[in-house]
Design a protein around this motif. Structure first.
Motif, PDB file in Angstrom:
ATOM      1  N   UNK A  64      17.116  43.193  35.205  1.00 14.08           N
ATOM      2  CA  UNK A  64      17.353  44.468  35.894  1.00 14.08           C
ATOM      3  C   UNK A  64      17.779  44.256  37.341  1.00 14.08           C
ATOM      4  N   UNK A  65      17.056  43.427  38.053  1.00 13.09           N
ATOM      5  CA  UNK A  65      17.391  43.176  39.463  1.00 13.09           C
ATOM      6  C   UNK A  65      18.726  42.464  39.605  1.00 13.09           C
ATOM      7  N   UNK A  66      19.033  41.577  38.661  1.00 10.97           N
ATOM      8  CA  UNK A  66      20.332  40.892  38.690  1.00 10.97           C
ATOM      9  C   UNK A  66      21.465  41.895  38.517  1.00 10.97           C
ATOM     10  N   UNK A  67      21.264  42.882  37.635  1.00 12.67           N
ATOM     11  CA  UNK A  67      22.290  43.905  37.428  1.00 12.67           C
ATOM     12  C   UNK A  67      22.452  44.764  38.674  1.00 12.67           C
ATOM     13  N   UNK A  68      21.331  45.148  39.289  1.00 17.00           N
ATOM     14  CA  UNK A  68      21.403  45.944  40.519  1.00 17.00           C
ATOM     15  C   UNK A  68      22.201  45.192  41.575  1.00 17.00           C
ATOM     16  N   UNK A  69      21.912  43.914  41.754  1.00 12.45           N
ATOM     17  CA  UNK A  69      22.640  43.114  42.742  1.00 12.45           C
ATOM     18  C   UNK A  69      24.119  43.017  42.395  1.00 12.45           C
ATOM     19  N   UNK A  70      24.429  42.873  41.104  1.00  9.43           N
ATOM     20  CA  UNK A  70      25.826  42.755  40.683  1.00  9.43           C
ATOM     21  C   UNK A  70      26.590  44.045  40.960  1.00  9.43           C
ATOM     22  N   UNK A  71      25.972  45.194  40.668  1.00  9.39           N
ATOM     23  CA  UNK A  71      26.629  46.473  40.904  1.00  9.39           C
ATOM     24  C   UNK A  71      26.762  46.774  42.393  1.00  9.39           C
ATOM     25  N   UNK A  72      25.734  46.374  43.167  1.00  3.50           N
ATOM     26  CA  UNK A  72      25.750  46.642  44.610  1.00  3.50           C
ATOM     27  C   UNK A  72      26.657  45.673  45.356  1.00  3.50           C
ATOM     28  N   UNK A  73      26.911  44.512  44.766  1.00  2.49           N
ATOM     29  CA  UNK A  73      27.742  43.524  45.447  1.00  2.49           C
ATOM     30  C   UNK A  73      27.002  42.750  46.511  1.00  2.49           C
ATOM     31  N   UNK A  74      25.665  42.815  46.504  1.00  3.28           N
ATOM     32  CA  UNK A  74      24.848  42.063  47.465  1.00  3.28           C
ATOM     33  C   UNK A  74      23.455  41.891  46.897  1.00  3.28           C
ATOM     34  N   UNK A  75      22.692  40.991  47.508  1.00  5.85           N
ATOM     35  CA  UNK A  75      21.339  40.716  47.016  1.00  5.85           C
ATOM     36  C   UNK A  75      20.359  41.728  47.608  1.00  5.85           C
ATOM     37  N   UNK A  76      20.275  42.886  46.977  1.00 11.95           N
ATOM     38  CA  UNK A  76      19.360  43.921  47.467  1.00 11.95           C
ATOM     39  C   UNK A  76      17.992  43.814  46.807  1.00 11.95           C
ATOM     40  N   UNK A  77      17.900  43.084  45.697  1.00 14.43           N
ATOM     41  CA  UNK A  77      16.626  42.913  45.002  1.00 14.43           C
ATOM     42  C   UNK A  77      16.349  41.432  44.812  1.00 14.43           C
ATOM     43  N   UNK A  78      15.077  41.051  44.874  1.00 10.25           N
ATOM     44  CA  UNK A  78      14.680  39.657  44.688  1.00 10.25           C
ATOM     45  C   UNK A  78      14.727  39.309  43.205  1.00 10.25           C
ATOM     46  N   UNK A  79      15.361  38.192  42.905  1.00 16.97           N
ATOM     47  CA  UNK A  79      15.486  37.751  41.509  1.00 16.97           C
ATOM     48  C   UNK A  79      14.801  36.402  41.359  1.00 16.97           C
ATOM     49  N   UNK A  80      13.779  36.345  40.473  1.00 19.94           N
ATOM     50  CA  UNK A  80      13.123  35.077  40.156  1.00 19.94           C
ATOM     51  C   UNK A  80      12.828  35.053  38.662  1.00 19.94           C
ATOM     52  N   UNK A  81      12.389  33.910  38.171  1.00 20.61           N
ATOM     53  CA  UNK A  81      12.008  33.788  36.761  1.00 20.61           C
ATOM     54  C   UNK A  81      10.565  34.215  36.535  1.00 20.61           C
ATOM     55  N   UNK A  82       9.885  34.639  37.591  1.00 22.72           N
ATOM     56  CA  UNK A  82       8.474  35.019  37.491  1.00 22.72           C
ATOM     57  C   UNK A  82       8.369  36.470  37.047  1.00 22.72           C
ATOM     58  N   UNK A  83       7.664  36.731  35.960  1.00 20.30           N
ATOM     59  CA  UNK A  83       7.491  38.101  35.480  1.00 20.30           C
ATOM     60  C   UNK A  83       6.741  38.928  36.513  1.00 20.30           C
TER      61      UNK A  83
END
Length: 462
Positions: free
Chosen positions: A237-256
């Motif tokens: 979800x956060x990866x998609x948000x960042x992709x649509x926004x064009x910037x890293x607005x959400x932290x993305x990690x492998x930690x649930x």
């Protein structure tokens, strides 16, 4: 609504530091304030509609600031009253000092602080703007996209009001024919046939439909869509948000459970504001790592209930799970759902769109930015967006409600017209009600309570 002519004053520029700040006054006979606050030129007055560079002074003659004073003589001003604008440096302290000095100097004329939207309200009450134009002032200030700003400017220029008045004129003309027939019943004339009443009504309804379509598109530009990203943890979800926004607005990690609270980002798709809300990954409260994550999951469900569109994100590399089905079971039935099958770079699926009775399925990869255009197109489809090439009016929900109501009254009038001349009195009444609802858009028939609500939402100084 009664016009309050008490002089008012407010800081008319946004809070914070800036190069220029404006203090605006409006009312009758502002000369005492001009003479006390401004170190006037030798002539002893300000030339209307000319900028004069001078000192703004305290009661003891000390200088508060130096800037431009512009005087607008009634009725040639924004409000239709005398208006004085003092343009100085945009520091918060100096503007507050200048405002306090104006209030001090204006005690003799009853000068007071303006309420939110009061300058524009006076412009409306003094016939400088109609109600739709007045609302467009606030819409132009608040526009979040270039397309919304252009549409608000269209409405401010009077384009929306013009088409509404043209509709009203057509309804009035038809009403005149109907009521003239009612006044002279001895004239044995088949009114509906002789005056082409049905044809006139049909053309009015067609015009109203065109206006409604343009207004509905404009309302979409103004309000946008609230889109909620929901799904299990670590589906992207956060990866998609960042992709649509064009910037890293959400932290993305492998930690649930990395995302603990809402993260909102507004993007534009063909000028439409899309408010994308990334939420905490949904899993059973027992599995949540701590109290913070449990609260985040509760807020996720709250956001889902308020959404215009739900993006249910799933992991295409592992397929649907029982937990995914449990999540689907809690979605509101009235909210459109798009199932996003993410990570097709791992699953081997091709990007694409599949439609079913319960939802639209889109296959994409947020990491590789594959399939994002499919999602953007689907959001536009759900929103009902159509590029018509016509000018749009930045309509509000109030305007759409009035247009819908007018449409219903005209539809009822058409049903009555299809019956017989015996229903002419009811036909005339439906036309009157339609006219009344259309007039409420421009304010030619509007309750005082509604005006109070509309203008209270403006910023102070406007």
């Amino acid at each position: 609504m009664n016009i309050d002519s008490t002089p008012i004053v407010a800081i008319a520029t946004a809070p914070g530091r800036g190069g220029i700040g404006v203090v605006r006054l409006s009312g009758k006979d502002l000369a005492p304030v001009m003479a006390a606050v401004c170190r006037l030129p030798a002539s002893g007055n300000l030339q209307p509609r000319h900028a004069t560079y001078l000192d703004f002074v305290q009661a003891d003659g000390t200088v508060i600031d130096q800037g431009l004073a512009i005087y607008f003589k009634a009725p040639h001003s924004y409000t239709g009253e005398e208006v004085l604008e003092l343009q100085g440096h945009g520091g918060p302290v100096v503007l507050q000092m200048l405002l306090a000095r104006c209030l001090e100097a204006g005690q003799s004329i009853g000068l007071r602080l303006a309420q939110p939207g009061e300058f524009t309200q006076r412009a409306f009450l003094n016939d400088k703007l109609d109600l739709a134009q007045a609302e467009a002032v606030a819409d132009l200030i608040e526009a979040s996209t270039e397309a919304a700003a252009k549409s608000a400017s269209q409405s401010l220029s009077g384009a929306f009001s013009k088409v509404i008045r043209e509709l009203v004129d057509k309804v009035i003309h038809l009403r005149m024919l109907v009521e003239a027939t009612l006044d002279f019943p001895e004239e044995e004339i088949d009114f509906l046939e002789k005056s082409d009443a049905r044809g006139q009504l049909s053309r009015i309804r067609e015009s109203l439909e065109r206006v409604f379509a343009q207004a509905a598109q404009g309302a979409l530009l103004r309000e946008g869509l609230n889109v909620v990203l929901a799904g299990q943890p670590n589906v992207g979800k956060s990866s998609l948000l960042n992709a649509l926004a064009g910037s890293d607005v959400a932290i993305v990690t492998a930690i649930a459970g990395t995302t603990r609270d809402r993260v909102t980002e507004t993007i534009q798709i063909e000028g439409i504001p899309i408010n994308i809300i990334d939420t905490a990954g949904i899993r059973d409260a027992i599995e949540a790592s701590d109290e913070v994550e449990r609260i985040g999951i509760e807020r996720t469900w709250s956001a889902v209930r308020e959404a215009d569109v739900i993006l249910h994100m799933l992991d295409a590399s592992r397929g649907p799970t029982r937990a995914d089905e449990d999540i689907v079971g809690r979605f509101p039935e009235t909210v459109p759902v798009i199932r996003l099958w993410n990570k097709i770079d791992l699953s081997g699926h091709q990007p694409g769109v599949e439609r079913s009775t319960d939802a639209t399925h889109i296959y994409l990869s947020a990491t590789d930015h594959v399939g994002l255009e499919l999602l953007r197109s689907e959001l536009l489809r759900i929103a009902g967006w159509q590029q018509t090439g016509e000018s749009l009016y930045l309509a509000r929900e109030r305007h759409l409600a009035a247009l819908k109501s007018a449409r219903n009254h005209l539809e009822m009038a058409a049903e009555l017209a299809a019956q017989s001349d015996q229903a002419l009195d009811l036909f005339a009444e439906e036309l009157r009600l339609a006219q009344e609802r259309l007039n409420s858009i421009t304010g030619e028939f509007t309750s005082d309570d509604l005006l109070g609500v509309i203008f209270s939402r403006f910023c102070i100084g406007k």
